[in-house]
Design a protein around this motif. Structure first.
Motif, PDB file in Angstrom:
ATOM      1  N   ILE A   1       0.804  -1.217   0.000  1.00  0.00           N
ATOM      2  CA  ILE A   1       0.000   0.000   0.000  1.00  0.00           C
ATOM      3  C   ILE A   1       0.838   1.268   0.000  1.00  0.00           C
ATOM      4  O   ILE A   1       0.537   2.215  -0.729  1.00  0.00           O
ATOM      5  CB  ILE A   1      -1.003  -0.029   1.188  1.00  0.00           C
ATOM      6  N   ARG A   2       1.906   1.303   0.775  1.00  0.00           N
ATOM      7  CA  ARG A   2       2.675   2.548   0.841  1.00  0.00           C
ATOM      8  C   ARG A   2       3.293   2.898  -0.494  1.00  0.00           C
ATOM      9  O   ARG A   2       3.153   4.017  -0.993  1.00  0.00           O
ATOM     10  CB  ARG A   2       3.778   2.424   1.892  1.00  0.00           C
ATOM     11  N   GLY A   3       3.956   1.908  -1.089  1.00  0.00           N
ATOM     12  CA  GLY A   3       4.613   2.172  -2.364  1.00  0.00           C
ATOM     13  C   GLY A   3       3.614   2.512  -3.455  1.00  0.00           C
ATOM     14  O   GLY A   3       3.778   3.485  -4.201  1.00  0.00           O
TER      15      GLY A   3
ATOM     16  N   PRO B   1      -1.987   1.646   6.696  1.00  0.00           N
ATOM     17  CA  PRO B   1      -1.134   1.072   7.736  1.00  0.00           C
ATOM     18  C   PRO B   1      -1.195   1.832   9.054  1.00  0.00           C
ATOM     19  O   PRO B   1      -0.918   1.279  10.101  1.00  0.00           O
ATOM     20  CB  PRO B   1       0.265   1.128   7.133  1.00  0.00           C
ATOM     21  N   SER B   2      -1.545   3.103   8.996  1.00  0.00           N
ATOM     22  CA  SER B   2      -1.676   3.844  10.255  1.00  0.00           C
ATOM     23  C   SER B   2      -2.622   5.001  10.051  1.00  0.00           C
ATOM     24  O   SER B   2      -2.849   5.453   8.940  1.00  0.00           O
ATOM     25  CB  SER B   2      -0.319   4.369  10.718  1.00  0.00           C
ATOM     26  N   LYS B   3      -3.138   5.492  11.179  1.00  0.00           N
ATOM     27  CA  LYS B   3      -4.092   6.604  11.077  1.00  0.00           C
ATOM     28  C   LYS B   3      -3.417   7.829  10.470  1.00  0.00           C
ATOM     29  O   LYS B   3      -3.976   8.528   9.642  1.00  0.00           O
ATOM     30  CB  LYS B   3      -4.597   6.951  12.489  1.00  0.00           C
TER      31      LYS B   3
ATOM     32  N   THR C   1     -11.654  -7.574  11.457  1.00  0.00           N
ATOM     33  CA  THR C   1     -10.821  -8.369  10.560  1.00  0.00           C
ATOM     34  C   THR C   1     -10.041  -7.501   9.618  1.00  0.00           C
ATOM     35  O   THR C   1      -8.876  -7.708   9.367  1.00  0.00           O
ATOM     36  CB  THR C   1     -11.687  -9.288   9.688  1.00  0.00           C
ATOM     37  N   GLU C   2     -10.705  -6.529   9.100  1.00  0.00           N
ATOM     38  CA  GLU C   2     -10.049  -5.669   8.112  1.00  0.00           C
ATOM     39  C   GLU C   2      -8.819  -5.030   8.717  1.00  0.00           C
ATOM     40  O   GLU C   2      -7.763  -4.966   8.133  1.00  0.00           O
ATOM     41  CB  GLU C   2     -11.010  -4.557   7.714  1.00  0.00           C
ATOM     42  N   ILE C   3      -8.987  -4.532   9.911  1.00  0.00           N
ATOM     43  CA  ILE C   3      -7.907  -3.747  10.488  1.00  0.00           C
ATOM     44  C   ILE C   3      -6.737  -4.620  10.859  1.00  0.00           C
ATOM     45  O   ILE C   3      -5.602  -4.225  10.741  1.00  0.00           O
ATOM     46  CB  ILE C   3      -8.437  -2.968  11.698  1.00  0.00           C
ATOM     47  N   VAL C   4      -7.036  -5.820  11.293  1.00  0.00           N
ATOM     48  CA  VAL C   4      -5.932  -6.700  11.654  1.00  0.00           C
ATOM     49  C   VAL C   4      -5.044  -6.954  10.461  1.00  0.00           C
ATOM     50  O   VAL C   4      -3.847  -7.112  10.552  1.00  0.00           O
ATOM     51  CB  VAL C   4      -6.487  -8.030  12.195  1.00  0.00           C
ATOM     52  N   GLN C   5      -5.639  -6.949   9.286  1.00  0.00           N
ATOM     53  CA  GLN C   5      -4.861  -7.274   8.107  1.00  0.00           C
ATOM     54  C   GLN C   5      -3.818  -6.232   7.771  1.00  0.00           C
ATOM     55  O   GLN C   5      -2.964  -6.463   6.947  1.00  0.00           O
ATOM     56  CB  GLN C   5      -5.800  -7.424   6.907  1.00  0.00           C
ATOM     57  N   THR C   6      -3.913  -5.073   8.368  1.00  0.00           N
ATOM     58  CA  THR C   6      -2.952  -4.060   7.966  1.00  0.00           C
ATOM     59  C   THR C   6      -1.546  -4.451   8.327  1.00  0.00           C
ATOM     60  O   THR C   6      -0.590  -3.909   7.819  1.00  0.00           O
ATOM     61  CB  THR C   6      -3.222  -2.708   8.636  1.00  0.00           C
ATOM     62  N   ASN C   7      -1.430  -5.383   9.240  1.00  0.00           N
ATOM     63  CA  ASN C   7      -0.080  -5.797   9.580  1.00  0.00           C
ATOM     64  C   ASN C   7       0.381  -6.959   8.746  1.00  0.00           C
ATOM     65  O   ASN C   7       1.362  -7.607   9.056  1.00  0.00           O
ATOM     66  CB  ASN C   7      -0.009  -6.180  11.057  1.00  0.00           C
ATOM     67  N   GLY C   8      -0.347  -7.190   7.733  1.00  0.00           N
ATOM     68  CA  GLY C   8       0.047  -8.289   6.868  1.00  0.00           C
ATOM     69  C   GLY C   8      -0.424  -9.620   7.392  1.00  0.00           C
ATOM     70  O   GLY C   8      -0.256 -10.646   6.790  1.00  0.00           O
ATOM     71  N   GLU C   9      -1.049  -9.592   8.541  1.00  0.00           N
ATOM     72  CA  GLU C   9      -1.563 -10.857   9.060  1.00  0.00           C
ATOM     73  C   GLU C   9      -2.950 -11.080   8.503  1.00  0.00           C
ATOM     74  O   GLU C   9      -3.624 -10.170   8.099  1.00  0.00           O
ATOM     75  CB  GLU C   9      -1.683 -10.786  10.578  1.00  0.00           C
ATOM     76  N   THR C  10      -3.389 -12.279   8.595  1.00  0.00           N
ATOM     77  CA  THR C  10      -4.770 -12.534   8.236  1.00  0.00           C
ATOM     78  C   THR C  10      -5.405 -13.266   9.381  1.00  0.00           C
ATOM     79  O   THR C  10      -5.733 -14.429   9.305  1.00  0.00           O
ATOM     80  CB  THR C  10      -4.866 -13.407   6.975  1.00  0.00           C
ATOM     81  N   GLU C  11      -5.536 -12.548  10.496  1.00  0.00           N
ATOM     82  CA  GLU C  11      -6.064 -13.194  11.689  1.00  0.00           C
ATOM     83  C   GLU C  11      -7.533 -12.921  11.822  1.00  0.00           C
ATOM     84  O   GLU C  11      -7.921 -11.857  12.236  1.00  0.00           O
ATOM     85  CB  GLU C  11      -5.364 -12.627  12.924  1.00  0.00           C
ATOM     86  N   PRO C  12      -8.342 -13.826  11.464  1.00  0.00           N
ATOM     87  CA  PRO C  12      -9.765 -13.608  11.674  1.00  0.00           C
ATOM     88  C   PRO C  12     -10.174 -13.955  13.095  1.00  0.00           C
ATOM     89  O   PRO C  12     -11.319 -13.891  13.444  1.00  0.00           O
ATOM     90  CB  PRO C  12     -10.410 -14.565  10.670  1.00  0.00           C
ATOM     91  N   SER C  13      -9.223 -14.316  13.891  1.00  0.00           N
ATOM     92  CA  SER C  13      -9.563 -14.828  15.214  1.00  0.00           C
ATOM     93  C   SER C  13     -10.317 -13.824  16.063  1.00  0.00           C
ATOM     94  O   SER C  13     -11.122 -14.179  16.883  1.00  0.00           O
ATOM     95  CB  SER C  13      -8.290 -15.234  15.949  1.00  0.00           C
ATOM     96  N   VAL C  14     -10.028 -12.568  15.862  1.00  0.00           N
ATOM     97  CA  VAL C  14     -10.654 -11.572  16.730  1.00  0.00           C
ATOM     98  C   VAL C  14     -12.141 -11.459  16.482  1.00  0.00           C
ATOM     99  O   VAL C  14     -12.918 -11.250  17.380  1.00  0.00           O
ATOM    100  CB  VAL C  14      -9.997 -10.211  16.492  1.00  0.00           C
TER     101      VAL C  14
ATOM    102  N   LEU D   1      -1.838  -1.631  18.261  1.00  0.00           N
ATOM    103  CA  LEU D   1      -0.905  -2.410  17.459  1.00  0.00           C
ATOM    104  C   LEU D   1       0.100  -1.488  16.811  1.00  0.00           C
ATOM    105  O   LEU D   1       1.266  -1.794  16.675  1.00  0.00           O
ATOM    106  CB  LEU D   1      -1.665  -3.180  16.382  1.00  0.00           C
ATOM    107  N   ASP D   2      -0.390  -0.345  16.411  1.00  0.00           N
ATOM    108  CA  ASP D   2       0.503   0.583  15.749  1.00  0.00           C
ATOM    109  C   ASP D   2       1.573   1.068  16.712  1.00  0.00           C
ATOM    110  O   ASP D   2       2.742   1.146  16.385  1.00  0.00           O
ATOM    111  CB  ASP D   2      -0.329   1.753  15.235  1.00  0.00           C
ATOM    112  N   LEU D   3       1.135   1.415  17.950  1.00  0.00           N
ATOM    113  CA  LEU D   3       2.077   1.938  18.912  1.00  0.00           C
ATOM    114  C   LEU D   3       3.129   0.909  19.248  1.00  0.00           C
ATOM    115  O   LEU D   3       4.296   1.209  19.394  1.00  0.00           O
ATOM    116  CB  LEU D   3       1.348   2.312  20.205  1.00  0.00           C
ATOM    117  N   LEU D   4       2.628  -0.325  19.406  1.00  0.00           N
ATOM    118  CA  LEU D   4       3.586  -1.354  19.782  1.00  0.00           C
ATOM    119  C   LEU D   4       4.374  -1.798  18.580  1.00  0.00           C
ATOM    120  O   LEU D   4       5.315  -2.536  18.674  1.00  0.00           O
ATOM    121  CB  LEU D   4       2.851  -2.535  20.411  1.00  0.00           C
ATOM    122  N   GLY D   5       3.926  -1.333  17.472  1.00  0.00           N
ATOM    123  CA  GLY D   5       4.673  -1.512  16.232  1.00  0.00           C
ATOM    124  C   GLY D   5       4.899  -2.933  15.832  1.00  0.00           C
ATOM    125  O   GLY D   5       5.738  -3.232  15.009  1.00  0.00           O
ATOM    126  N   GLY D   6       4.137  -3.842  16.382  1.00  0.00           N
ATOM    127  CA  GLY D   6       4.596  -5.187  16.120  1.00  0.00           C
ATOM    128  C   GLY D   6       3.557  -6.109  15.563  1.00  0.00           C
ATOM    129  O   GLY D   6       2.360  -5.874  15.651  1.00  0.00           O
TER     130      GLY D   6
END
Lengths: 822, 180
Positions: A381-383, A416-418, A598-611, A630-635
């Motif tokens: 997305i950034r590029g 990726p971030s607000k 779900t959508e937001i979790v994906q921004t980290n490249g994960e696909t965790e539907p668990s939430v 997640l953004d603050l913790l950057g991880g």
């Protein structure tokens, strides 16, 4: 009468005409001459006259009076007459004229003529403009000619049959027997038209298609012919730039596509030949590329094996690098079709596609833009956005609206971030602001409201943008709305993200008033700015100035503005006590459930539907916070545990919404308890500014932290809070009493008293023994009704027995967090 | 191509001219280094139809096709057609096409029929066209002039033609004109 002038003469004469009027005059004169000649029924010159008539028809003049003459020519014995007669029929006649039916008999006779060229003329005419009645009558003749050994006639009959089938589909069966050995012809013309005929039949009727697949074994036959074409050496007759009959190859590939679609066996049978064509074809000229292109389309359409598909997409990728614009164009078109199904393969060519955005050709640019948006995902997305924003800057106006919408959509899905999101929006608004669609303004406002921690930054940037340029209405509208809401942040210079600017209240009001009077502002924009000015009356100190502005507009010509101004005036005069409440900060707006966690979790490249399953849709606010966390913790390693108690920051006096940063208690403790009830305790929010209740989003309830109410002599009492549903005025407090001394506290009784404006309800405790050494807690639920939302105060009385001696204590609890009673 | 030809023909004549004018307008605006495909104008049936053109000197050859044709293939077809014209007219130029529009139609009829590609072999096409042209010529062609001249002479009342003309030593034998 003198002989009618020759065609050549006529053309020469007409070309000497210098004006449209002169030409018309000449034409009219000649038409008159031709008409009298027709009346004389002169057979000799009829063909010449009709030829001239056709020329004039080509120039655009009416020629319908020649229709009957054409029929007479067709009926003549001379080849010349027939030739021009049939041409005239094709150009001047069509189904709408009844006259055309008169041709039927002539055509029938000519189809059986001794001269093949006459037969050819008849077939041609029938195949071009035959009506359904004609086709019905003459289908039998055509079918006969389809079986002839004369290749000149056979090929024409084949195409004529296609026309017949198109006009009268029921006749298709009739041609089936004749198709049996069409493909064993040597003549390429016949082969070509036969393939066209077979294609038409297969496309029209699934039964035919099945028949050809199974019974006729069409696929092996076609594969054989194709192979011969490729393998055979140089054949001067059919050669086009070094390739043997590319037209036939393309046709065969197309038919193979239809046969192989959704059919495993057929697809299998053609796998090899497709691979062969794909790898062996010369690509230096257009011809080779035409064949390759057709091959690629076929591979993508049938059930080919994955290796072949990857090969196909790579060929398309190579096309993108070709110098020839046409090749790039068709490549982009095909990639657009395949991006849904073979997404990953197309992704590999992303950089080339993005380069095509810079092409000079409009058609190519458009396709590249559509394809780029289809390829955007969380990883790139950034590029991609950088490239697309650059494109937005420099592209033609016709693209800007679509590009802007695309950018917003992509940003919303994959931001990726607000901060990045807001920056991107700002960029679009400032570069293409006037082309942005109308519905994006409310969407943007909603987005900004929800990005609570970015308010100061956003309003600062928007303010700066306004100083530069007030001509782009969407930008101005969003900016004035934000300044109205967050003007206090602006003047207090609170921005964390960038260097805060120094701006005074007067300067801000200057800008907003400037919008009101500017000629560039539309009425809608003026409405926004007036409301913004009004809102600032509770956030700024210079209320008098605002009062003045508002009263001026009470007599505005614009009805909308006038109404607003009058209402605001009334607020100042009669309802001043309600003003602060009405003009409070907007609460966070509910978004539609589809943009869930779900959508937001994906921004980290994960696909965790668990939430998702745990939380019903209304909980978007916590989800947004999770994103920030997640953004603050950057991880990527933080499992999004949204159940945790939401950390809070103390609210400021304005009663604004809570910003949710700060500590995050991931440990257990009291955390699990509030969470499940959080979703249920939110009432539907009210944006209606005229309600007397202060608007406060009770999602904040989820964020009320526990507090320690009493801690003495080893007895510690914690309060945890919830809001009762459906009544938002009831706070449900659960006390947790724990005992750190060595002995149990027995006969434990907890009592509480509240001021008169409150009502209290105590439910029964879990037990009246508080175990020693913090081995357990006693819990009890208190329900407090606080209709006037006054500050909660409580006096508690504790009695218990410790080591045999009774203990009694009184205490006042004043440190309730504001959220618990507001 | 067929559907479009039909579509165009079914319009009123002035619509036809308008379609032609709009097409020309669209195509002549194009720069030489952009691709040869254009979405058709609003008058030509909507987005399924594309205009594919090639520019030769002062002429544009525009084919209107629907999605069942291969765009790159049509480019080659235009080339074949133009080369055939060249063969039939011997170094064809614009004037040839203007003054012999009927012949152009006849050549096209050998290449495309009912909107579908019929024959792409240039030699084949030129041969067929040649034969048919010769047939026309033997009948006197469009102008029908020779036939008229012949019949005119036939109707002339010529006196007895002397068989031998003797002028001194020169002896001229008059060839006998066969009656026709």
């Amino acid at each position: 009468m003198p002989a009618p002038i020759r065609l050549r003469e006529l053309i020469r004469t007409i070309r000497t005409a210098r004006t449209q009027a002169e030409e018309r005059e000449m034409i009219q004169k000649e038409c008159a001459a031709i008409r009298s000649s027709f009346r004389e029924e002169d057979n000799t010159y009829r063909c010449r006259n009709v030829a001239k008539l056709l020329y004039m028809h080509m120039l655009g003049y009416p020629a319908h009076f020649g229709q009957l003459e054409c029929l007479k020519l067709i009926a003549s014995q001379k080849f010349t007459d027939k030739r021009i007669g049939y041409l005239g029929a094709m150009l001047l006649l069509d189904e709408r004229q009844d006259v055309h039916l008169l041709m039927t008999n002539c055509i029938k006779n000519d189809l059986n003529h001794s001269t093949q060229y006459v037969q050819g003329l008849a077939l041609c005419t029938l195949g071009c403009m035959g009506s359904s009645e004609m086709c019905r009558d003459l289908a039998g003749e055509v079918e006969k000619l389809l079986k002839t050994s004369n290749s000149y006639l056979r090929k024409k009959a084949a195409l004529c049959a296609v026309h017949v089938i198109r006009k009268v589909p029921e006749l298709m069966e009739m041609f089936l027997p004749a198709t049996k050995n069409l493909l064993s012809e040597k003549n390429h013309g016949v082969l070509h038209t036969s393939v066209v005929l077979l294609t038409e039949m297969c496309e029209r009727s699934p039964d035919m298609l099945a028949h050809f697949r199974k019974n006729e074994k069409l696929v092996p036959q076609l594969v054989r012919i194709l192979k011969n074409l490729i393998m055979s050496g140089y054949s001067p007759e059919h050669d086009v730039s070094g390739i043997s009959d590319p037209f036939l190859q393309v046709r065969i590939l197309r038919l193979l596509r239809i046969l192989g679609r959704s059919d495993d066996d057929s697809s299998e049978a053609m796998n090899d030949i497709l691979a062969q064509v794909a790898t062996n074809t010369e690509t230096s000229k257009n011809v080779g590329n035409a064949i390759l292109y057709e091959t690629v389309l076929t591979i993508m359409d049938i059930k080919s094996e994955s290796g072949l598909r990857v090969l196909a997409i790579n060929i398309l990728g190579r096309f993108l690098l070709n110098n020839d614009k046409n090749i790039r164009y068709v490549a982009l078109t095909s990639l657009l079709k395949t991006v849904q199904t073979d997404h990953n393969a197309v992704q590999r060519h992303r950089s080339t596609i993005v380069d095509c955005l810079k092409d000079l050709d409009v058609s190519i640019k458009r396709r590249a833009m559509e394809l780029s948006f289809a390829l955007v995902n969380g990883n790139n997305i950034r590029g991609m956005m950088k490239e697309l924003l650059y494109f937005l800057d420099s592209c033609d106006p016709e693209f800007k609206a679509d590009c802007a919408s695309g950018v917003f959509l992509a940003a919303e899905k994959y931001a990726p971030s607000k901060r990045w999101h807001i920056d991107t929006i700002m960029r679009v608004l400032t570069t293409a602001g006037s082309y942005v669609r109308d519905d994006s303004v409310p969407n943007l406002i909603q987005l900004i409201t929800n990005s609570v921690e970015m308010h100061a930054y956003t309003v600062q940037r928007l303010y700066k943008a306004l100083l530069d340029d007030i001509s782009q209405q969407p930008l101005v509208q969003v900016a004035s709305w934000c300044i109205g809401e967050y003007g206090d942040l602006l003047v207090s210079g609170q921005c964390e993200e960038e260097e805060p600017i120094q701006v005074t209240e007067d300067e801000v009001l200057d800008v907003l008033e400037g919008l009101l009077v500017s000629n560039l502002s539309t009425p809608v924009t003026r409405g926004y700015s007036l409301t913004a000015i009004m809102k600032l009356s509770t956030r700024f100190t210079s209320v008098n100035r605002i009062k003045k502005v508002v009263s001026i507009y009470g007599s505005s010509i614009d009805v909308e503005l006038q109404q607003r101004a009058v209402e605001y005036n009334a607020l100042f005069k009669k309802y001043d006590h309600m003003r602060p409440a009405l003009l409070e900060r907007m609460p966070i707006m509910e978004k539609s459930a589809s943009n869930g966690p779900t959508e937001i979790v994906q921004t980290n490249g994960e696909t965790e539907p668990s939430v998702e399953p745990k939380h019903p849709p209304p909980v978007t606010q916590p989800a947004n916070q999770a994103n920030d966390l997640l953004d603050l913790l950057g991880g990527n390693d933080v499992v999004p545990v949204i159940q945790t108690t939401m950390p809070t920051k103390p609210a400021s006096a304005g009663g604004e919404l809570l910003d949710l940063l700060g500590d995050l208690s991931l440990s257990g403790g009291p955390a699990p308890a509030p969470a499940p009830s959080v979703p249920t305790s939110q009432p539907p929010f009210l944006l209606d500014g005229l309600s007397s209740q202060p608007l406060f989003n009770d999602i904040a309830a989820a964020a009320i932290p526990p507090m320690t109410a009493y801690n003495k002599n080893g007895l510690k009492i914690d309060f945890t809070f919830e809001r009762a549903n459906p009544n938002p005025n009831i706070a449900v407090i659960t006390i947790h009493a724990s005992n750190s001394t060595e002995a149990d506290m027995t006969d434990f009784v907890f009592q509480a008293a509240v001021p008169k404006t409150f009502q209290l309800q105590l439910l029964s405790p879990s037990s009246n023994v508080v175990p020693a050494l913090n081995q357990g807690t006693v819990t009890q639920v208190i329900r407090v009704l606080n209709p006037q939302k006054q500050q909660l105060r409580m006096r508690i009385k504790l009695t218990y027995t410790l080591k045999g001696s009774p203990v009694q204590d009184l205490a006042e609890v004043n440190n309730f967090p504001p959220q618990s009673w507001q | 191509v067929q559907n479009t030809v039909q579509h165009v023909l079914l319009q009123a004549e002035d619509m036809q001219q308008q379609i032609i004018r709009e097409t020309f307008h669209l195509v002549s605006k194009r720069d030489d280094n952009v691709c040869n495909f254009l979405e058709g104008g609003s008058l030509i049936g909507g987005s399924d139809y594309k205009l594919i053109y090639r520019h030769y000197a002062t002429l544009y050859f525009v084919f209107c096709v629907d999605s069942s044709e291969s765009e790159l293939g049509i480019l080659d077809l235009i080339q074949v057609f133009v080369e055939t014209l060249d063969k039939c007219f011997e170094n064809v130029c614009e004037l040839d096409l203007i003054f012999h529009m009927d012949k152009v139609h006849y050549i096209l009829q050998e290449v495309v029929m009912g909107g579908m590609v019929l024959e792409t072999n240039m030699n084949e096409i030129t041969t067929q066209v040649d034969v048919q042209n010769r047939m026309e010529k033997s009948e006197g062609g469009l102008s029908a002039a020779p036939a008229r001249a012949v019949s005119a002479v036939k109707n002339m009342n010529l006196p007895e033609i002397p068989r031998n003309i003797n002028i001194g030593d020169i002896n001229i034998k008059v060839p006998s004109l066969s009656p026709f």
